[in-house]
Enzyme design. Structure first.
Site, PDB file in Angstrom:
ATOM      1  N   ASP A  11       0.849  -1.211   0.000  1.00 33.55           N
ATOM      2  CA  ASP A  11       0.000   0.000   0.000  1.00 33.55           C
ATOM      3  C   ASP A  11       0.881   1.255   0.000  1.00 33.55           C
ATOM      4  O   ASP A  11       0.837   2.061   0.925  1.00 33.55           O
ATOM      5  CB  ASP A  11      -0.940   0.004   1.232  1.00 33.55           C
ATOM      6  CG  ASP A  11      -0.193   0.080   2.561  1.00 33.55           C
ATOM      7  OD1 ASP A  11       0.973  -0.383   2.627  1.00 33.55           O
ATOM      8  OD2 ASP A  11      -0.755   0.628   3.533  1.00 33.55           O
ATOM      9  N   ASP A  16       6.770   1.083   1.867  1.00 28.13           N
ATOM     10  CA  ASP A  16       6.388   0.102   0.836  1.00 28.13           C
ATOM     11  C   ASP A  16       7.207   0.321  -0.434  1.00 28.13           C
ATOM     12  O   ASP A  16       7.584  -0.638  -1.115  1.00 28.13           O
ATOM     13  CB  ASP A  16       4.911   0.232   0.461  1.00 28.13           C
ATOM     14  CG  ASP A  16       3.986   0.063   1.639  1.00 28.13           C
ATOM     15  OD1 ASP A  16       3.828   1.032   2.401  1.00 28.13           O
ATOM     16  OD2 ASP A  16       3.414  -1.030   1.787  1.00 28.13           O
ATOM     17  N   ASN A  40      -2.194   3.050   3.406  1.00 28.95           N
ATOM     18  CA  ASN A  40      -1.583   4.352   3.673  1.00 28.95           C
ATOM     19  C   ASN A  40      -2.346   5.470   2.979  1.00 28.95           C
ATOM     20  O   ASN A  40      -2.368   6.602   3.458  1.00 28.95           O
ATOM     21  CB  ASN A  40      -0.120   4.343   3.227  1.00 28.95           C
ATOM     22  CG  ASN A  40       0.738   3.540   4.185  1.00 28.95           C
ATOM     23  OD1 ASN A  40       0.493   3.552   5.391  1.00 28.95           O
ATOM     24  ND2 ASN A  40       1.715   2.833   3.659  1.00 28.95           N
ATOM     25  N   THR A 123       2.882  -6.009   2.869  1.00 23.51           N
ATOM     26  CA  THR A 123       3.365  -4.828   3.593  1.00 23.51           C
ATOM     27  C   THR A 123       2.230  -3.828   3.823  1.00 23.51           C
ATOM     28  O   THR A 123       2.484  -2.653   4.084  1.00 23.51           O
ATOM     29  CB  THR A 123       4.542  -4.157   2.854  1.00 23.51           C
ATOM     30  OG1 THR A 123       4.076  -3.714   1.573  1.00 23.51           O
ATOM     31  CG2 THR A 123       5.712  -5.104   2.678  1.00 23.51           C
ATOM     32  N   PHE A 164      -0.685  -0.513  12.642  1.00 23.49           N
ATOM     33  CA  PHE A 164      -1.537   0.018  11.581  1.00 23.49           C
ATOM     34  C   PHE A 164      -2.059  -1.050  10.602  1.00 23.49           C
ATOM     35  O   PHE A 164      -3.264  -1.143  10.363  1.00 23.49           O
ATOM     36  CB  PHE A 164      -0.781   1.118  10.814  1.00 23.49           C
ATOM     37  CG  PHE A 164      -1.565   1.698   9.673  1.00 23.49           C
ATOM     38  CD1 PHE A 164      -2.570   2.631   9.904  1.00 23.49           C
ATOM     39  CD2 PHE A 164      -1.318   1.309   8.364  1.00 23.49           C
ATOM     40  CE1 PHE A 164      -3.308   3.166   8.843  1.00 23.49           C
ATOM     41  CE2 PHE A 164      -2.046   1.836   7.305  1.00 23.49           C
ATOM     42  CZ  PHE A 164      -3.045   2.767   7.547  1.00 23.49           C
ATOM     43  N   ASN A 165      -1.174  -1.837   9.999  1.00 17.54           N
ATOM     44  CA  ASN A 165      -1.626  -2.781   8.962  1.00 17.54           C
ATOM     45  C   ASN A 165      -2.671  -3.755   9.505  1.00 17.54           C
ATOM     46  O   ASN A 165      -3.613  -4.129   8.809  1.00 17.54           O
ATOM     47  CB  ASN A 165      -0.449  -3.600   8.405  1.00 17.54           C
ATOM     48  CG  ASN A 165       0.458  -2.761   7.536  1.00 17.54           C
ATOM     49  OD1 ASN A 165       0.055  -1.722   7.033  1.00 17.54           O
ATOM     50  ND2 ASN A 165       1.699  -3.213   7.379  1.00 17.54           N
ATOM     51  N   HIS A 238       9.762   0.249   8.113  1.00 14.27           N
ATOM     52  CA  HIS A 238       9.157  -1.061   8.379  1.00 14.27           C
ATOM     53  C   HIS A 238       9.238  -2.064   7.210  1.00 14.27           C
ATOM     54  O   HIS A 238       9.739  -3.172   7.349  1.00 14.27           O
ATOM     55  CB  HIS A 238       7.662  -0.880   8.700  1.00 14.27           C
ATOM     56  CG  HIS A 238       7.351   0.170   9.703  1.00 14.27           C
ATOM     57  ND1 HIS A 238       7.492  -0.035  11.058  1.00 14.27           N
ATOM     58  CD2 HIS A 238       6.870   1.436   9.562  1.00 14.27           C
ATOM     59  CE1 HIS A 238       7.110   1.056  11.708  1.00 14.27           C
ATOM     60  NE2 HIS A 238       6.735   1.966  10.826  1.00 14.27           N
ATOM     61  N   ASP A 239       8.649  -1.681   6.078  1.00 10.23           N
ATOM     62  CA  ASP A 239       8.256  -2.690   5.085  1.00 10.23           C
ATOM     63  C   ASP A 239       9.378  -3.451   4.370  1.00 10.23           C
ATOM     64  O   ASP A 239       9.226  -4.651   4.104  1.00 10.23           O
ATOM     65  CB  ASP A 239       7.336  -2.045   4.036  1.00 10.23           C
ATOM     66  CG  ASP A 239       5.988  -1.671   4.638  1.00 10.23           C
ATOM     67  OD1 ASP A 239       5.617  -2.251   5.674  1.00 10.23           O
ATOM     68  OD2 ASP A 239       5.297  -0.809   4.066  1.00 10.23           O
TER      69      ASP A 239
HETATM   70  C1  BDR Z   1       2.988  -0.089   8.586  1.00 11.68           C
HETATM   71  O1  BDR Z   1       1.974   0.902   8.428  1.00 11.68           O
HETATM   72  C2  BDR Z   1       2.165   1.629   7.265  1.00 11.68           C
HETATM   73  O2  BDR Z   1       1.916   2.987   7.470  1.00 11.68           O
HETATM   74  C3  BDR Z   1       3.564   1.360   6.803  1.00 11.68           C
HETATM   75  O3  BDR Z   1       3.650   1.398   5.391  1.00 11.68           O
HETATM   76  C4  BDR Z   1       3.848  -0.024   7.339  1.00 11.68           C
HETATM   77  O4  BDR Z   1       3.440  -1.018   6.432  1.00 11.68           O
HETATM   78  C5  BDR Z   1       3.730   0.178   9.876  1.00 11.68           C
HETATM   79  O5  BDR Z   1       2.849   0.106  10.948  1.00 11.68           O
HETATM   80 CA    CA Z   2       2.851  -0.475   4.174  1.00 13.47          CA
END
Ligand code: BDR
Ligand code: CA
Length: 309
Positions: A11, A16, A40, A123, A164-165, A238-239
């Site tokens: 996303d 990402d 996102n 991701t 979040f994801n 993160h991703d």
């Molecule tokens: C995740 O949330 C998104 O905002 C980032 O792309 C990542 O995948 C981190 O919590």
């Molecule tokens: Ca992401």
């Protein structure tokens, strides 16, 4: 070399974009396609961003557009971190994009049935993948593994408990974890160690190619927005850890455990309940990353950026 068949479900999203960059470079990955999900930003924007990054880096993978809404809950987006476009900070040239005719979940089904084994890397929110599993359970034996960035062994980043994801679509995450598929979780406990410090930016900037230009411009905005939102100086990237751990299996250390998603719709909705001490005596359904060699990660990313000229 026997390459791993990979579908990247994402996303984009600043981090990402870096997962796409690494997937395009990874010498041991056969990238079957990029599927896109809302997260996102809205699906229209995340799809455009994925296509822009792929075109900019000459990554020739099919791109399939996925769901605009989660399975059950209302949609959330993350504009405060990723901006109005979902990828604020870098202006791409104008491209004519071609997207697959079928939706992302159908693309996942088709590719899984076409190949003996497919690794799905996620991701973003897990909606496309959950839909594919539900619509065609025959894909299950073809899924080598689902490697996802999401969840946390500790606290969340969108609520006290949730990452979040996962919070974007907890019911989808539940489906991914409860269908006997091998899963690998890379949560905030890992990715919060992968910080885009000024030293990292300087190191990548020195590479001085188009990928490093994209990296530095995106990371400046990513860092500034994380600073406004969380008060931190360096953003967690993160991703791309998901792809990096497929490039080098020694990057992370793991513990097998039972992971359950909180579906209570209460204050811990979307939490990944990780049973580190096996209190519940339930079978392990997830290989949870518990440590990372951060220097190794930056070496991998540096190589990935250098690959693009
Ligand atoms: C995740 O949330 C998104 O905002 C980032 O792309 C990542 O995948 C981190 O919590
Ligand atoms: Ca992401």
């Amino acid at each position: 070399m026997n390459k791993i068949n990979v579908i990247l479900d994402c996303d984009p999203g600043h981090d990402d974009a870096m997962a796409i960059l690494l997937a395009g470079y990874a010498p041991n990955i056969n990238l079957l396609g990029i599927t896109v999900i809302a997260g996102n930003q809205t699906i229209r924007k995340t799809a455009l961003n994925a296509a822009n990054v792929a075109s900019f880096l000459n990554i020739n993978a099919p791109i399939a557009i996925g769901e605009k809404n989660p399975l059950v809950r209302d949609r959330i987006i993350c504009e405060e971190i990723h901006g109005e476009s979902g990828l604020d900070g870098f202006i791409f040239p104008k491209y004519e994009h071609h997207y697959e005719k079928e939706k992302a979940y159908q693309f996942i089904i088709n590719e899984c049935l076409k190949h003996d084994k497919v690794t799905i890397v996620a991701t973003g929110p897990l909606t496309n993948i959950a839909l594919a599993i539900k619509a065609e359970p025959e894909i299950i034996p073809h899924i080598e593994e689902i490697v996802f960035m999401g969840g946390s062994l500790t606290n969340g980043n969108i609520s006290p408990a949730a990452e979040f994801n996962i919070l974007c679509d907890p019911e989808a995450a539940h489906i991914v974890l409860t269908n006997g598929i091998k899963t690998r979780m890379i949560g905030l406990n890992i990715t919060r160690q992968v910080l885009v410090t000024p030293q990292v930016i300087e190191r990548m900037e020195k590479i001085n190619n188009k990928a490093s230009d994209m990296f530095t411009k995106l990371m400046e905005v990513f860092n500034a927005n994380q600073n406004k939102t969380f008060g931190i100086e360096a953003a967690p990237l993160h991703d791309p850890v998901t792809i990096a751990c497929l490039i080098d299996e020694s990057l992370l250390t793991y513990q097998d455990m039972n992971v359950e998603i909180d579906l209570s719709h209460g204050p811990s909705y979307g939490r990944t309940n990780c049973d580190v001490f096996s209190y519940l005596k339930k079978e392990a359904n997830c290989r949870v990353a518990i440590d990372i060699d951060v220097n190794k990660f930056w070496d991998i990313l540096e190589k990935g950026i250098k690959y693009y000229g």
